[in-house]
Scaffold this motif. Structure first.
Motif, PDB file in Angstrom:
ATOM      1  N   TRP A   1      -5.637  -2.359  -3.780  1.00 11.26           N
ATOM      2  CA  TRP A   1      -6.565  -2.810  -2.732  1.00 11.26           C
ATOM      3  C   TRP A   1      -6.993  -4.256  -2.982  1.00 11.26           C
ATOM      4  O   TRP A   1      -7.039  -5.057  -2.044  1.00 11.26           O
ATOM      5  CB  TRP A   1      -7.778  -1.889  -2.696  1.00 11.26           C
ATOM      6  CG  TRP A   1      -8.800  -2.317  -1.681  1.00 11.26           C
ATOM      7  CD1 TRP A   1      -8.782  -2.080  -0.336  1.00 11.26           C
ATOM      8  CD2 TRP A   1      -9.983  -3.094  -1.932  1.00 11.26           C
ATOM      9  NE1 TRP A   1      -9.869  -2.647   0.268  1.00 11.26           N
ATOM     10  CE2 TRP A   1     -10.632  -3.278  -0.682  1.00 11.26           C
ATOM     11  CE3 TRP A   1     -10.563  -3.632  -3.072  1.00 11.26           C
ATOM     12  CZ2 TRP A   1     -11.824  -3.981  -0.564  1.00 11.26           C
ATOM     13  CZ3 TRP A   1     -11.740  -4.335  -2.954  1.00 11.26           C
ATOM     14  CH2 TRP A   1     -12.357  -4.506  -1.718  1.00 11.26           C
ATOM     15  N   LEU A   2      -7.302  -4.566  -4.251  1.00  6.87           N
ATOM     16  CA  LEU A   2      -7.691  -5.941  -4.571  1.00  6.87           C
ATOM     17  C   LEU A   2      -6.555  -6.916  -4.278  1.00  6.87           C
ATOM     18  O   LEU A   2      -6.774  -7.992  -3.705  1.00  6.87           O
ATOM     19  CB  LEU A   2      -8.093  -6.049  -6.051  1.00  6.87           C
ATOM     20  CG  LEU A   2      -9.434  -5.427  -6.456  1.00  6.87           C
ATOM     21  CD1 LEU A   2      -9.656  -5.603  -7.953  1.00  6.87           C
ATOM     22  CD2 LEU A   2     -10.582  -6.068  -5.685  1.00  6.87           C
ATOM     23  N   LEU A   3      -5.342  -6.525  -4.705  1.00  5.98           N
ATOM     24  CA  LEU A   3      -4.201  -7.398  -4.476  1.00  5.98           C
ATOM     25  C   LEU A   3      -3.939  -7.563  -2.982  1.00  5.98           C
ATOM     26  O   LEU A   3      -3.675  -8.677  -2.507  1.00  5.98           O
ATOM     27  CB  LEU A   3      -2.959  -6.825  -5.172  1.00  5.98           C
ATOM     28  CG  LEU A   3      -1.662  -7.644  -5.051  1.00  5.98           C
ATOM     29  CD1 LEU A   3      -1.872  -9.048  -5.585  1.00  5.98           C
ATOM     30  CD2 LEU A   3      -0.520  -6.946  -5.785  1.00  5.98           C
ATOM     31  N   THR A   4      -4.031  -6.456  -2.237  1.00  6.58           N
ATOM     32  CA  THR A   4      -3.827  -6.531  -0.793  1.00  6.58           C
ATOM     33  C   THR A   4      -4.886  -7.410  -0.141  1.00  6.58           C
ATOM     34  O   THR A   4      -4.593  -8.213   0.752  1.00  6.58           O
ATOM     35  CB  THR A   4      -3.871  -5.116  -0.190  1.00  6.58           C
ATOM     36  OG1 THR A   4      -2.925  -4.288  -0.841  1.00  6.58           O
ATOM     37  CG2 THR A   4      -3.560  -5.151   1.296  1.00  6.58           C
ATOM     38  N   ARG A   5      -6.121  -7.248  -0.609  1.00  3.13           N
ATOM     39  CA  ARG A   5      -7.222  -8.063  -0.067  1.00  3.13           C
ATOM     40  C   ARG A   5      -6.979  -9.548  -0.337  1.00  3.13           C
ATOM     41  O   ARG A   5      -7.161 -10.396   0.549  1.00  3.13           O
ATOM     42  CB  ARG A   5      -8.536  -7.618  -0.698  1.00  3.13           C
ATOM     43  CG  ARG A   5      -9.755  -8.416  -0.260  1.00  3.13           C
ATOM     44  CD  ARG A   5     -11.009  -7.762  -0.812  1.00  3.13           C
ATOM     45  NE  ARG A   5     -12.168  -8.594  -0.591  1.00  3.13           N
ATOM     46  CZ  ARG A   5     -12.615  -9.513  -1.446  1.00  3.13           C
ATOM     47  NH1 ARG A   5     -11.961  -9.712  -2.591  1.00  3.13           N
ATOM     48  NH2 ARG A   5     -13.678 -10.239  -1.180  1.00  3.13           N
ATOM     49  N   GLU A   6      -6.556  -9.838  -1.576  1.00  3.33           N
ATOM     50  CA  GLU A   6      -6.278 -11.240  -1.900  1.00  3.33           C
ATOM     51  C   GLU A   6      -5.118 -11.789  -1.077  1.00  3.33           C
ATOM     52  O   GLU A   6      -5.144 -12.932  -0.624  1.00  3.33           O
ATOM     53  CB  GLU A   6      -5.969 -11.365  -3.402  1.00  3.33           C
ATOM     54  CG  GLU A   6      -7.164 -11.143  -4.307  1.00  3.33           C
ATOM     55  CD  GLU A   6      -8.282 -12.130  -4.021  1.00  3.33           C
ATOM     56  OE1 GLU A   6      -7.986 -13.325  -3.792  1.00  3.33           O
ATOM     57  OE2 GLU A   6      -9.458 -11.711  -3.991  1.00  3.33           O
TER      58      GLU A   6
ATOM     59  N   ILE B   1       0.840  -1.203   0.000  1.00  4.81           N
ATOM     60  CA  ILE B   1       0.000   0.000   0.000  1.00  4.81           C
ATOM     61  C   ILE B   1       0.873   1.251   0.000  1.00  4.81           C
ATOM     62  O   ILE B   1       0.592   2.225  -0.714  1.00  4.81           O
ATOM     63  CB  ILE B   1      -0.935  -0.017   1.222  1.00  4.81           C
ATOM     64  CG1 ILE B   1      -1.949  -1.154   1.096  1.00  4.81           C
ATOM     65  CG2 ILE B   1      -1.656   1.320   1.371  1.00  4.81           C
ATOM     66  CD1 ILE B   1      -2.823  -1.337   2.311  1.00  4.81           C
ATOM     67  N   GLY B   2       1.952   1.233   0.803  1.00  2.68           N
ATOM     68  CA  GLY B   2       2.851   2.383   0.833  1.00  2.68           C
ATOM     69  C   GLY B   2       3.516   2.628  -0.512  1.00  2.68           C
ATOM     70  O   GLY B   2       3.606   3.770  -0.972  1.00  2.68           O
ATOM     71  N   ALA B   3       3.961   1.549  -1.164  1.00  5.70           N
ATOM     72  CA  ALA B   3       4.586   1.693  -2.490  1.00  5.70           C
ATOM     73  C   ALA B   3       3.586   2.216  -3.509  1.00  5.70           C
ATOM     74  O   ALA B   3       3.915   3.071  -4.342  1.00  5.70           O
ATOM     75  CB  ALA B   3       5.155   0.346  -2.940  1.00  5.70           C
ATOM     76  N   SER B   4       2.353   1.720  -3.427  1.00  8.06           N
ATOM     77  CA  SER B   4       1.312   2.192  -4.348  1.00  8.06           C
ATOM     78  C   SER B   4       1.001   3.657  -4.110  1.00  8.06           C
ATOM     79  O   SER B   4       0.853   4.440  -5.058  1.00  8.06           O
ATOM     80  CB  SER B   4       0.052   1.342  -4.165  1.00  8.06           C
ATOM     81  OG  SER B   4      -0.984   1.806  -5.001  1.00  8.06           O
ATOM     82  N   ALA B   5       0.909   4.046  -2.826  1.00  5.82           N
ATOM     83  CA  ALA B   5       0.629   5.452  -2.501  1.00  5.82           C
ATOM     84  C   ALA B   5       1.752   6.354  -2.992  1.00  5.82           C
ATOM     85  O   ALA B   5       1.508   7.447  -3.534  1.00  5.82           O
ATOM     86  CB  ALA B   5       0.435   5.605  -1.000  1.00  5.82           C
TER      87      ALA B   5
ATOM     88  N   GLN C   1      -3.208 -15.036   3.218  1.00  9.96           N
ATOM     89  CA  GLN C   1      -2.485 -15.165   4.476  1.00  9.96           C
ATOM     90  C   GLN C   1      -3.384 -15.767   5.557  1.00  9.96           C
ATOM     91  O   GLN C   1      -2.955 -16.626   6.329  1.00  9.96           O
ATOM     92  CB  GLN C   1      -1.970 -13.791   4.910  1.00  9.96           C
ATOM     93  CG  GLN C   1      -1.051 -13.827   6.107  1.00  9.96           C
ATOM     94  CD  GLN C   1      -0.545 -12.437   6.465  1.00  9.96           C
ATOM     95  OE1 GLN C   1      -1.248 -11.447   6.279  1.00  9.96           O
ATOM     96  NE2 GLN C   1       0.677 -12.369   6.976  1.00  9.96           N
ATOM     97  N   HIS C   2      -4.641 -15.276   5.581  1.00  8.19           N
ATOM     98  CA  HIS C   2      -5.592 -15.815   6.555  1.00  8.19           C
ATOM     99  C   HIS C   2      -5.827 -17.310   6.309  1.00  8.19           C
ATOM    100  O   HIS C   2      -5.879 -18.111   7.260  1.00  8.19           O
ATOM    101  CB  HIS C   2      -6.907 -15.035   6.465  1.00  8.19           C
ATOM    102  CG  HIS C   2      -7.943 -15.486   7.445  1.00  8.19           C
ATOM    103  ND1 HIS C   2      -7.815 -15.288   8.803  1.00  8.19           N
ATOM    104  CD2 HIS C   2      -9.129 -16.142   7.264  1.00  8.19           C
ATOM    105  CE1 HIS C   2      -8.862 -15.799   9.418  1.00  8.19           C
ATOM    106  NE2 HIS C   2      -9.673 -16.317   8.512  1.00  8.19           N
ATOM    107  N   ALA C   3      -5.984 -17.665   5.031  1.00  4.82           N
ATOM    108  CA  ALA C   3      -6.189 -19.077   4.688  1.00  4.82           C
ATOM    109  C   ALA C   3      -4.976 -19.919   5.063  1.00  4.82           C
ATOM    110  O   ALA C   3      -5.106 -21.040   5.571  1.00  4.82           O
ATOM    111  CB  ALA C   3      -6.477 -19.205   3.190  1.00  4.82           C
ATOM    112  N   GLU C   4      -3.777 -19.346   4.841  1.00  6.83           N
ATOM    113  CA  GLU C   4      -2.569 -20.074   5.203  1.00  6.83           C
ATOM    114  C   GLU C   4      -2.483 -20.269   6.712  1.00  6.83           C
ATOM    115  O   GLU C   4      -2.067 -21.329   7.195  1.00  6.83           O
ATOM    116  CB  GLU C   4      -1.336 -19.323   4.693  1.00  6.83           C
ATOM    117  CG  GLU C   4      -1.171 -19.378   3.175  1.00  6.83           C
ATOM    118  CD  GLU C   4      -0.016 -18.544   2.703  1.00  6.83           C
ATOM    119  OE1 GLU C   4       0.544 -17.782   3.526  1.00  6.83           O
ATOM    120  OE2 GLU C   4       0.346 -18.643   1.510  1.00  6.83           O
TER     121      GLU C   4
END
Length: 491
Positions: free
Chosen positions: A296-301, A3-7, A306-309
């Motif tokens: 945002w989509l990539l971060t969400r995925e 997110i920081g790099a994107s911003a 990560q949650h699934a892992e």
């Protein structure tokens, strides 16, 4: 980080596009000012050349009047010689010679109303007071009642041989000449060009409007005062008359008391820039929003992954029935802590726990009751194993294990007794039957070359001894031998 790099990327894109748009804005303004100043200089040069012709013609007229050779010629020849150069002056309304009393003594054309009572005119009185021989330019004068018939009086002082005032040489110039000079210039829908005297009198404005007219006094306007002070240049200011922001470009006409002004509307100047900026800005904004949306989509995925892992890791290391760590997690933790204890020289303890008479309980009350009994015992163990570094696990079937890091034999026995007591004091798992557990504990100071299997085997032996000696008790086998604390309520 993503997110920081994107911003930062979005900020960089917006900064670069903003810089380019601002630079293009400045270039547009500079180009408009440069073009307008070129027009100002061309107009100034043309006006200066034209007025030089008038001045030269007046000077020639005065020289011929004061020449002694002219007096010997016939009147018709005198007339022809006197006004020979006058024909070169464009848009002239006649050249005239007045004596010291203001009476007409010679003319190239019939005298008009502007020369009536000439001795009372400002331009005539100025030549009487001042002994300068330079060209004097009057304010615009209305020739007739028609609003478009305006002339300028261009005059020179005639000085007699004795130095006294000898009269005035006069030329009338039609102001319509400037209209023809300005006509055809592309100044935009609200642009205009003006010729103003340094006294603040408007000579002409093109195109004409009701708000500005020939002969108008604009000498007190702040914008005009800036023209006089700076003499040449460009600046942007708000027009109080038109309520528009305008780019003013101006220059004084040589040494003459005249100022040429080209005023352009900034709205017209920047119309193309605004259109381009709107397109580029919209495209950039959409690009940045798209980049942020994709981020945002990539971060969400990534978070979902990560949650699934984490869930998979938890499932892979957790016993689904009891919620404790499974055998796989037990083996992994025991191996890790054994090697750590070897390096640090700290004690590592293991407690093996087995539910007493569980097979008979399971056969008597069924598998569902047996599963509930396992869950209750697991909860009692979990409540007492509180340190984050320690691990409570299901070893298999009705057996459990607890790994205690950096815990000596006394601490291990104390915790084992707490677990035993907690199980004993649980609510009956079924009807009036109270569950109990047998526990075997072992503490080792691991040395290089020792095998962790020794810890498991020793704890298992201690558990066997606890069962052999009557169950519902804790047996401890450490490096000094076998300890068997008496149970609180042995069966």
């Amino acid at each position: 980080m993503l997110i920081g790099a994107s911003a930062l990327s979005v900020l960089a894109i917006l900064s670069i596009v903003g810089y380019l748009l601002v630079r293009e804005y400045r270039n547009t303004e500079e180009d408009a000012a440069r073009s307008a100043l070129n027009i100002v200089q061309l107009i100034s040069r043309d006006i200066q050349n034209t007025l030089s012709i008038y001045d030269s013609s007046l000077s020639n007229l005065i020289d011929l009047l004061q020449s002694q050779a002219l007096s010997s010629l016939a009147p018709q020849i005198q007339q022809s010689l006197l006004f020979d150069k006058a024909t070169e002056a464009p848009s002239n309304a006649g050249f005239f010679v007045l004596d010291a009393e203001g009476k007409l003594i010679a003319s190239s054309k019939p005298a008009g109303p502007l020369l009536n009572n000439a001795s009372q005119q400002l331009w005539f009185k100025t030549h009487i007071k001042e002994q300068k021989d330079g060209l004097f330019i009057s304010t615009p004068m209305l020739v007739s009642e028609s609003p478009n018939e305006w002339n300028l009086i261009l005059s020179r002082r005639i000085t007699a041989p004795d130095g006294k005032f000898g009269g005035v040489a006069v030329a009338q110039m039609k102001i319509s000449y400037f209209q023809g000079l300005f006509r055809g210039l592309d100044l935009g829908p609200t642009g205009n060009i003006s010729l103003i005297s340094t006294d603040g009198i408007l000579l002409i404005r093109y195109p004409e409007t009701d708000k500005f007219y020939t002969g108008q006094d604009v000498g007190q306007a702040p914008i005009f005062l800036r023209f006089i002070n700076e003499r040449y240049g460009s600046f942007t200011a708000m027009s109080k008359v038109f309520q528009l922001e305008r780019l003013y470009n101006f220059a004084q006409v040589g040494d003459l008391p005249l100022v040429v002004v080209v005023a352009l509307s900034t709205e017209h100047i920047f119309s193309n820039w605004r259109h381009t900026a709107s397109l580029i800005g919209s495209a950039t904004l959409l690009l940045c929003l798209g980049l942020l949306w994709l981020t945002w989509l990539l971060t969400r995925e990534l978070r979902l992954r990560q949650h699934a892992e984490h869930e998979l890791a938890a499932l892979a290391s957790t016993d689904p029935l009891t919620g404790l760590a499974n055998r796989r997690m037990l083996d992994k933790t025991l191996d890790l802590e054994w090697r750590r204890a070897q390096r640090a020289g700290t004690p590592l303890s293991l407690i093996m726990i087995d539910i007493d008479h569980f097979k008979a309980f399971n056969d008597s009350y069924g598998h569902q009751a047996g599963d509930e009994a396992l869950r209750q015992v697991a909860q009692a163990i979990k409540v007492n194993v509180r340190r984050p570094a320690d691990l409570a696990a299901r070893y298999g079937g009705e057996e459990f294990a607890v790994v205690l890091v950096d815990t000596d034999a006394a601490g291990t026995r104390l915790l084992a007794e707490k677990i035993r007591l907690a199980v004993e004091q649980m609510e009956p798992a079924h009807q009036a039957n109270t569950l109990t557990v047998s526990l075997g504990a072992c503490t080792r100071y691991a040395k290089p070359g020792d095998d962790q299997q020794e810890l498991l085997n020793t704890a298992d032996k201690a558990l066997y001894q606890a069962k052999k000696r009557g169950r519902n008790r804790v047996m401890d086998i450490n490096e000094t031998g076998l300890n068997a604390p008496k149970p609180t309520n042995p069966l």
